[in-house]
Design a protein around this motif. Structure first.
Motif, short mmCIF file in Angstrom:
data_model
loop_
_atom_site.label_atom_id
_atom_site.label_comp_id
_atom_site.label_asym_id
_atom_site.label_seq_id
_atom_site.Cartn_x
_atom_site.Cartn_y
_atom_site.Cartn_z
N PRO A 156 28.34 -29.94 37.48
CA PRO A 156 29.80 -30.08 37.63
C PRO A 156 30.37 -29.13 38.68
N LEU A 157 31.21 -29.69 39.53
CA LEU A 157 31.92 -28.90 40.54
C LEU A 157 33.31 -28.53 40.08
N ASP A 158 34.02 -29.49 39.44
CA ASP A 158 35.44 -29.27 39.17
C ASP A 158 35.89 -30.05 37.94
N MET A 159 37.18 -29.94 37.65
CA MET A 159 37.86 -30.73 36.61
C MET A 159 39.21 -31.13 37.19
N TRP A 160 39.65 -32.34 36.87
CA TRP A 160 40.99 -32.75 37.33
C TRP A 160 41.72 -33.47 36.20
N PRO A 161 42.23 -32.67 35.24
CA PRO A 161 42.94 -33.25 34.10
C PRO A 161 44.31 -33.80 34.49
N ASP A 162 44.66 -34.94 33.91
CA ASP A 162 46.03 -35.42 34.08
C ASP A 162 46.97 -34.36 33.53
N SER A 163 48.03 -34.09 34.27
CA SER A 163 48.96 -33.02 33.94
C SER A 163 50.39 -33.52 34.13
N LEU A 164 51.35 -32.71 33.71
CA LEU A 164 52.76 -33.06 33.81
C LEU A 164 53.35 -32.39 35.05
N PRO A 178 64.63 -25.56 34.07
CA PRO A 178 63.56 -25.95 35.00
C PRO A 178 62.30 -25.12 34.86
N ASP A 179 62.38 -24.05 34.09
CA ASP A 179 61.21 -23.20 33.89
C ASP A 179 60.57 -23.40 32.52
N ALA A 180 61.06 -24.39 31.77
CA ALA A 180 60.51 -24.65 30.43
C ALA A 180 60.31 -26.15 30.25
N PRO A 181 59.26 -26.72 30.86
CA PRO A 181 59.01 -28.15 30.71
C PRO A 181 58.68 -28.48 29.26
N PRO A 182 58.98 -29.70 28.81
CA PRO A 182 58.71 -30.07 27.41
C PRO A 182 57.23 -30.00 27.08
N VAL A 183 56.93 -29.59 25.85
CA VAL A 183 55.53 -29.41 25.45
C VAL A 183 55.12 -30.33 24.32
N ASP A 184 56.09 -31.05 23.70
CA ASP A 184 55.75 -31.95 22.61
C ASP A 184 56.62 -33.20 22.68
N ARG A 185 56.37 -34.12 21.74
CA ARG A 185 57.06 -35.41 21.78
C ARG A 185 58.57 -35.26 21.63
N ALA A 186 58.98 -34.44 20.66
CA ALA A 186 60.42 -34.28 20.43
C ALA A 186 61.10 -33.72 21.67
N GLY A 187 60.49 -32.70 22.27
CA GLY A 187 61.08 -32.11 23.46
C GLY A 187 61.08 -33.05 24.64
N TYR A 188 59.99 -33.84 24.76
CA TYR A 188 59.89 -34.75 25.90
C TYR A 188 60.93 -35.86 25.79
N SER A 302 52.44 -28.51 34.65
CA SER A 302 52.01 -27.90 33.39
C SER A 302 51.10 -28.90 32.68
N PRO A 303 50.42 -28.49 31.60
CA PRO A 303 49.62 -29.45 30.83
C PRO A 303 50.49 -30.56 30.26
N LEU A 304 49.88 -31.71 29.99
CA LEU A 304 50.62 -32.83 29.41
C LEU A 304 51.28 -32.42 28.09
N PRO A 305 52.46 -32.95 27.81
CA PRO A 305 53.07 -32.68 26.50
C PRO A 305 52.25 -33.33 25.39
N ARG A 306 52.34 -32.75 24.20
CA ARG A 306 51.61 -33.30 23.04
C ARG A 306 52.49 -34.36 22.39
N ILE A 307 52.21 -35.62 22.71
CA ILE A 307 52.96 -36.73 22.14
C ILE A 307 52.42 -37.08 20.75
N GLY A 308 51.14 -36.88 20.53
CA GLY A 308 50.51 -37.19 19.25
C GLY A 308 50.36 -35.97 18.37
N THR A 309 49.30 -35.96 17.58
CA THR A 309 49.08 -34.89 16.61
C THR A 309 48.24 -33.75 17.17
N GLN A 310 47.66 -33.94 18.35
CA GLN A 310 46.81 -32.91 18.94
C GLN A 310 46.91 -32.98 20.45
#
Length: 440
Positions: A156-164, A178-188, A302-310
């Motif tokens: 493996p050379l790298d990782m390219w996770p889908d992100s927000l 603008p400095d606090a992107p949503p992190v979960d379903r309710a916030g999103y 930032s990392p994707l928001p948590r829309i589900g349970t994990q």
């Protein structure tokens, strides 16, 4: 080199019939063995052939790294041949079978099992020590991504996770932090509601681009606790309650007016650059460099928001492979190992192309903080998911699942029916692939 159809490639591999098991019936070149080599090549000048699909902005970054390597190892020259990924996956097996294989190549992690089953790449367990790799240096999901049938086939050379990716100016104008992107379903969803009240459709869903919208479905399915396939990789399981909920949530983006209908990924990208939407879900390899070229754009990631349970996010990985040869030259292989060891140790330079390094000591180095976007993407890598190590899995995803998801979003039809039809089609193809690749 002329293009070969998939059927022609199978014939070229010496397989009787289009559905014969490539992995189970290795061609003559399958008897070649790699000689033992040391980790540093100090022999006479040698030129290596390196194939990949880096035809975008990532290509010049790789060429720069090759120049740096050559400056430190003047006895090793590397000729890099880049062609579009679809052409690469078509021509690489044919080149191996015809005796015109490159010395090494770079491919996506979800193509490694297929290439191993086709017998066109070599196991690399024996060179791990010479390259200098250790399991502790990688996330378990990444370390395991190159292991198929009990052997390691890729590095493996790298990782390219889908992100927000988020537009800070649009968020601030709507009264959001603008400095606090949503992190979960309710916030999103609350952010999308606030944006809608200010006349902005915050998340443009690229329904007519199956690849992008399908990867979003992947992430949601995993976040909701679902899986794509059974443990044997013979049956598609995405039509369960988790998959239905994932697709229904994507449809809700349109139904709620948070996304226009019938838009493409390029539409969403252009709107983002022109402050007409707030959020993009996508991979850092494409978006970091693209968005970074717009000087007036105020954005972050930032990392994707948590829309589900994990938490979970689709990710891919570029991985190095050693092409199978009719016979191996010890000097050439030693030079390959020297290059692989150098570039994996110096993969921070590759991060400027967008992806984040796969090797944890590099990923966690203070120098990564000089690349803020990549450093923010790296905050989510512990939750990445890969496709399972099943030969032909990329074909199942891209030709069956992703178009089904895209069609369901365009029509806003019954998500269960769409997923069940696709699952039936996929299960048929998975069974066919198992026979073809000797998995049955």
């Amino acid at each position: 080199m002329r293009s070969l159809t998939r059927r022609a490639v199978l014939r070229a591999l010496g397989v009787a019939g289009a559905t014969a098991a490539v992995a189970g019936c290795a061609p003559t070149i399958g008897t070649a063995r790699m000689p033992q080599v040391a980790g540093t090549y100090d022999g006479p000048p040698v030129t290596l052939r390196f194939w990949n699909g880096l035809t975008g902005g990532d290509g010049p970054v790789m060429r720069t790294l090759i120049e740096e390597f050559t400056a430190a190892h003047p006895n090793v020259r590397i000729d890099m041949y880049a062609l579009p990924w679809p052409d690469f996956y078509q021509k690489f097996p044919a080149a191996v079978v015809s005796g015109l294989a490159p010395d090494l190549a770079l491919m996506h992690n979800f193509q490694v099992a297929t290439s191993a089953a086709r017998n066109v790449i070599m196991p690399v367990d024996e060179v791990l020590g010479a390259v200098g790799l250790a399991e502790a240096d990688y996330l378990p999901v990444v370390w395991g991504s190159g292991v198929y049938r009990g052997q390691r086939w890729s590095l493996p050379l790298d990782m390219w996770p889908d992100s927000l990716f988020y537009n800070r100016r649009v968020l601030e104008k709507a009264g959001l932090d603008p400095d606090a992107p949503p992190v979960d379903r309710a916030g999103y969803e609350a952010a999308l509601d606030t944006l809608a009240s200010s006349g902005v459709r915050g998340h443009w869903l690229p329904a007519i681009d199956p690849q992008g919208v399908g990867r979003g479905f992947d992430s949601l399915l995993w976040q909701l606790g679902g899986t794509h396939y059974d443990d044997a990789g013979r049956s598609a399981t995405w039509a369960g309650p988790e998959g239905v909920e994932a697709l229904a949530w994507q449809q809700s983006l349109v139904r709620q007016g948070w996304s226009p209908n019938d838009v493409s990924g390029s539409d969403a990208n252009v709107a983002f650059k022109n402050d007409q939407n707030a959020f993009l879900w996508g991979g850092p390899g494409a978006l970091i460099n693209d968005l970074g070229q717009v000087e007036s754009l105020d954005w972050d990631v930032s990392p994707l928001p948590r829309i589900g349970t994990q938490r979970a996010a689709f990710s891919g990985s570029h991985q190095f492979v050693v092409a199978r040869q009719q016979s191996f030259d010890a000097d050439r292989l030693a030079a390959v190992v020297t290059f692989l060891g150098w570039i994996l140790e110096n993969s921070l330079g590759w991060a400027s192309a967008g992806p984040v390094p796969a090797r944890l000591p590099v990923l966690q180095s203070p120098e990564l903080q000089d690349l803020p976007a990549q450093a923010h993407v790296a905050q989510g890598v512990e939750h990445i998911r890969f496709y399972p190590l099943v030969p032909g899995i990329a074909e199942v995803q891209t030709t069956i699942l992703y178009p089904a998801v895209g069609d369901a979003l365009l029509s806003l039809g019954d998500p269960r029916a769409a997923l069940e039809t696709a699952a039936a089609q996929a299960s048929f193809l998975l069974t066919e692939n198992a026979e073809k690749y000797g998995e049955a």
